[in-house]
Design a protein around this motif. Structure first.
Motif, PDB file in Angstrom:
ATOM      1  N   SER A  15       9.843   9.479  -8.696  1.00 20.10           N
ATOM      2  CA  SER A  15      10.413   8.053  -8.327  1.00 20.10           C
ATOM      3  C   SER A  15       9.417   7.081  -8.676  1.00 20.10           C
ATOM      4  O   SER A  15       8.050   7.361  -8.988  1.00 20.10           O
ATOM      5  N   PHE A  16      10.042   5.811  -9.286  1.00 22.37           N
ATOM      6  CA  PHE A  16       9.072   4.830  -9.564  1.00 22.37           C
ATOM      7  C   PHE A  16       8.123   4.346  -8.518  1.00 22.37           C
ATOM      8  O   PHE A  16       8.774   3.998  -7.442  1.00 22.37           O
ATOM      9  N   PRO A  17       6.927   4.102  -8.786  1.00 19.86           N
ATOM     10  CA  PRO A  17       6.075   3.436  -8.000  1.00 19.86           C
ATOM     11  C   PRO A  17       6.490   2.165  -7.379  1.00 19.86           C
ATOM     12  O   PRO A  17       6.987   1.259  -8.093  1.00 19.86           O
ATOM     13  N   THR A  18       6.091   1.998  -5.972  1.00 27.66           N
ATOM     14  CA  THR A  18       6.525   0.892  -5.477  1.00 27.66           C
ATOM     15  C   THR A  18       5.254  -0.349  -5.721  1.00 27.66           C
ATOM     16  O   THR A  18       4.024   0.338  -6.061  1.00 27.66           O
ATOM     17  N   PRO A  19       5.478  -1.547  -5.359  1.00 24.86           N
ATOM     18  CA  PRO A  19       4.400  -2.420  -5.788  1.00 24.86           C
ATOM     19  C   PRO A  19       3.061  -2.378  -4.945  1.00 24.86           C
ATOM     20  O   PRO A  19       1.889  -2.254  -5.489  1.00 24.86           O
ATOM     21  N   LYS A  52       2.008  -9.504  -7.075  1.00 28.84           N
ATOM     22  CA  LYS A  52       2.816 -10.768  -6.838  1.00 28.84           C
ATOM     23  C   LYS A  52       3.863 -10.231  -5.830  1.00 28.84           C
ATOM     24  O   LYS A  52       4.607 -10.901  -4.602  1.00 28.84           O
ATOM     25  N   PHE A  53       4.536  -9.027  -6.063  1.00 30.21           N
ATOM     26  CA  PHE A  53       5.731  -8.562  -5.321  1.00 30.21           C
ATOM     27  C   PHE A  53       5.084  -8.114  -3.712  1.00 30.21           C
ATOM     28  O   PHE A  53       5.805  -8.242  -2.805  1.00 30.21           O
ATOM     29  N   HIS A  54       3.849  -7.456  -3.932  1.00 32.30           N
ATOM     30  CA  HIS A  54       3.436  -6.959  -2.655  1.00 32.30           C
ATOM     31  C   HIS A  54       3.100  -8.123  -1.694  1.00 32.30           C
ATOM     32  O   HIS A  54       3.293  -7.980  -0.405  1.00 32.30           O
ATOM     33  N   SER A  55       2.615  -9.267  -2.109  1.00 32.88           N
ATOM     34  CA  SER A  55       2.275 -10.556  -1.390  1.00 32.88           C
ATOM     35  C   SER A  55       3.528 -11.150  -1.010  1.00 32.88           C
ATOM     36  O   SER A  55       3.233 -12.555  -0.341  1.00 32.88           O
ATOM     37  N   ASN A  56       4.720 -10.950  -1.435  1.00 31.92           N
ATOM     38  CA  ASN A  56       5.751 -11.770  -1.291  1.00 31.92           C
ATOM     39  C   ASN A  56       6.001 -12.977  -2.076  1.00 31.92           C
ATOM     40  O   ASN A  56       6.713 -13.996  -1.786  1.00 31.92           O
ATOM     41  N   GLU A  57       4.814 -13.139  -2.922  1.00 34.38           N
ATOM     42  CA  GLU A  57       4.812 -14.267  -3.961  1.00 34.38           C
ATOM     43  C   GLU A  57       6.212 -14.255  -5.170  1.00 34.38           C
ATOM     44  O   GLU A  57       6.535 -15.299  -5.072  1.00 34.38           O
ATOM     45  N   LEU A  58       6.537 -13.018  -4.894  1.00 38.92           N
ATOM     46  CA  LEU A  58       7.684 -12.784  -5.796  1.00 38.92           C
ATOM     47  C   LEU A  58       8.704 -11.889  -5.135  1.00 38.92           C
ATOM     48  O   LEU A  58       8.249 -10.806  -4.512  1.00 38.92           O
ATOM     49  N   THR A  59       9.947 -12.177  -4.629  1.00 42.91           N
ATOM     50  CA  THR A  59      10.919 -11.383  -3.806  1.00 42.91           C
ATOM     51  C   THR A  59      12.120 -11.111  -4.685  1.00 42.91           C
ATOM     52  O   THR A  59      12.565 -12.047  -5.491  1.00 42.91           O
ATOM     53  N   THR A  60      12.560 -10.085  -4.323  1.00 43.24           N
ATOM     54  CA  THR A  60      14.141  -9.701  -4.980  1.00 43.24           C
ATOM     55  C   THR A  60      15.126 -10.925  -4.187  1.00 43.24           C
ATOM     56  O   THR A  60      15.964 -11.296  -5.110  1.00 43.24           O
ATOM     57  N   GLU A  61      14.836 -11.266  -3.020  1.00 45.60           N
ATOM     58  CA  GLU A  61      15.975 -12.325  -2.491  1.00 45.60           C
ATOM     59  C   GLU A  61      15.793 -13.634  -3.523  1.00 45.60           C
ATOM     60  O   GLU A  61      16.993 -14.134  -3.697  1.00 45.60           O
ATOM     61  N   MET A  62      14.362 -13.972  -3.918  1.00 46.08           N
ATOM     62  CA  MET A  62      14.523 -15.295  -4.637  1.00 46.08           C
ATOM     63  C   MET A  62      15.153 -15.042  -6.081  1.00 46.08           C
ATOM     64  O   MET A  62      15.687 -15.871  -6.563  1.00 46.08           O
ATOM     65  N   LEU A  63      14.991 -13.812  -6.511  1.00 41.97           N
ATOM     66  CA  LEU A  63      15.436 -13.619  -7.580  1.00 41.97           C
ATOM     67  C   LEU A  63      17.106 -13.569  -7.889  1.00 41.97           C
ATOM     68  O   LEU A  63      17.614 -13.927  -8.851  1.00 41.97           O
TER      69      LEU A  63
END
Length: 366
Positions: free
Chosen positions: A217-221, A251-262
């Motif tokens: 499985s692909f690693p998580t942030p 960026k993803f781990h700190s929620n600076e980038l989120t799936t919801e935003m994208l």
């Protein structure tokens, strides 16, 4: 006895007087004159004449344009956007709401694998169904009808090539944006085989207890953040790429980038946020927004494949176009934007067919 001794001395004396001169009697050395002549006029066998052996370079009759990132890099970047890179299976297409100016791919959150997607049409209240203009089942047909209406010359190209990317099946592919962006970074400036090998080693770093690579499985942030740059480099990543991947994970781990935003943000907001990430340039973000997020109105003026296809579509002889000022330009960015403007809000589909006009191989996108 004295007479004998005298005789012997008399016989020896001439030999003493005429003793051989060791210098005079030595074999003559090589003549210096000959050596100097060889140095002045050396035979070709002893000192090769370099000048005649190097052929003069012939001037190319036609300048060769630089390699466009389409299709090779595009293919490497878009393959991971399909859900088949880690032995996933694409779910059957659902007829969902579609938004030409928004994200139409169902996105999966990297950490929790929660699915974010538009509602299926059959779950929309009857009062709102009348206001629905586009669905994933009708979106591509609407786009193609608009393209042919604006530019009839596209009709034979459209009839010859099916655009799977924005078809109901293509729009059903579930996308993990973190996995897609990491795969794009890994694929930068390397061959397809090298990218595939590095990516497999990268994934294996986080699946040491799983012997079968097909089950990795692909690693998580958070997993990538818990690793070090040095460990990431053991997968074959360069120092800079390892830093890029680690920074993206943060960026993803700190929620600076989120799936919801994208999923919910405008294209301008997505472009602005992703370009801030080290390792993601404008072209990379444009390709991710188009083929990863399945946004229908993305257009890249910096892609040579798009430039060439548009020039050919306009009836120009692209073989005669030359480099101007050391930079290849099949068309100016302003002219490209002016032509593409009439294809809104389906410029992503128009861009896809620009690659097809010149038979640029984008089959990997499918």
């Amino acid at each position: 006895m004295s007479s004998r001794r005298s005789a012997r001395l008399s016989e020896a004396s001439p030999n003493v007087k005429q003793a051989p001169n060791p210098v005079k009697d030595m074999p003559p050395p090589p003549k210096v004159a000959n050596i100097s002549k060889k140095r002045k006029n050396p035979p070709k066998t002893e000192i090769p004449d370099v000048a005649p052996s190097t052929p003069k370079r012939k001037k190319a009759t036609k300048p060769i344009p630089p390699m466009t990132p389409t299709p090779s890099a595009i293919g490497l970047m878009t393959v991971p956007y399909s859900s088949g890179d880690i032995d996933d299976s694409t779910p059957p297409p659902l007829n969902r709401l579609a938004v030409p100016n928004g994200t139409n791919a169902p996105l999966v959150t990297p950490e929790t694998h929660r699915l974010i997607a538009n509602k299926p049409v059959d779950q929309v209240s009857p009062s709102k169904k009348a206001s629905i203009k586009s669905t994933t089942g009708t979106l591509l047909g609407e786009a193609l009808a608009h393209l042919v209406k604006v530019e009839p010359r596209l009709k034979p190209v459209i009839e010859q090539h099916h655009c799977h990317v924005f078809s109901p099946e293509g729009l059903a592919e579930e996308i993990d944006p973190f996995r897609s962006l990491v795969s794009g970074i890994i694929s930068q400036q390397v061959s397809g085989a090298a990218a595939k090998s590095i990516k497999a080693k990268f994934v294996a770093l986080f699946n040491k207890d799983v012997p079968d690579p097909a089950e990795h499985s692909f690693p998580t942030p958070s997993q990538v953040c818990g690793s070090t740059i040095e460990v990431l480099r053991t997968a074959g990543l360069s120092q800079r790429k390892a830093e890029y991947v680690h920074g993206l994970a943060e960026k993803f781990h700190s929620n600076e980038l989120t799936t919801e935003m994208l999923f919910e943000a405008s294209y301008e907001e997505v472009l602005e946020e992703l370009i801030k990430v080290r390792g993601l340039g404008k072209w990379s973000v444009e390709m991710f927004a188009c083929f990863g997020l399945k946004r229908m109105d993305v257009f890249s003026t910096g892609d040579l494949g798009v430039q060439r296809g548009m020039a050919a579509l306009m009836g120009r002889d692209v073989g005669k176009l030359k480099s101007k000022g050391g930079k290849w330009k099949y068309m100016s960015e302003q002219e490209m934007e002016e032509i593409a403007e009439k294809f809104r809000p389906y410029r992503s589909v128009f861009m896809w067919y620009c690659w097809r006009v010149e038979e640029v191989d984008v089959s990997t996108m499918e």
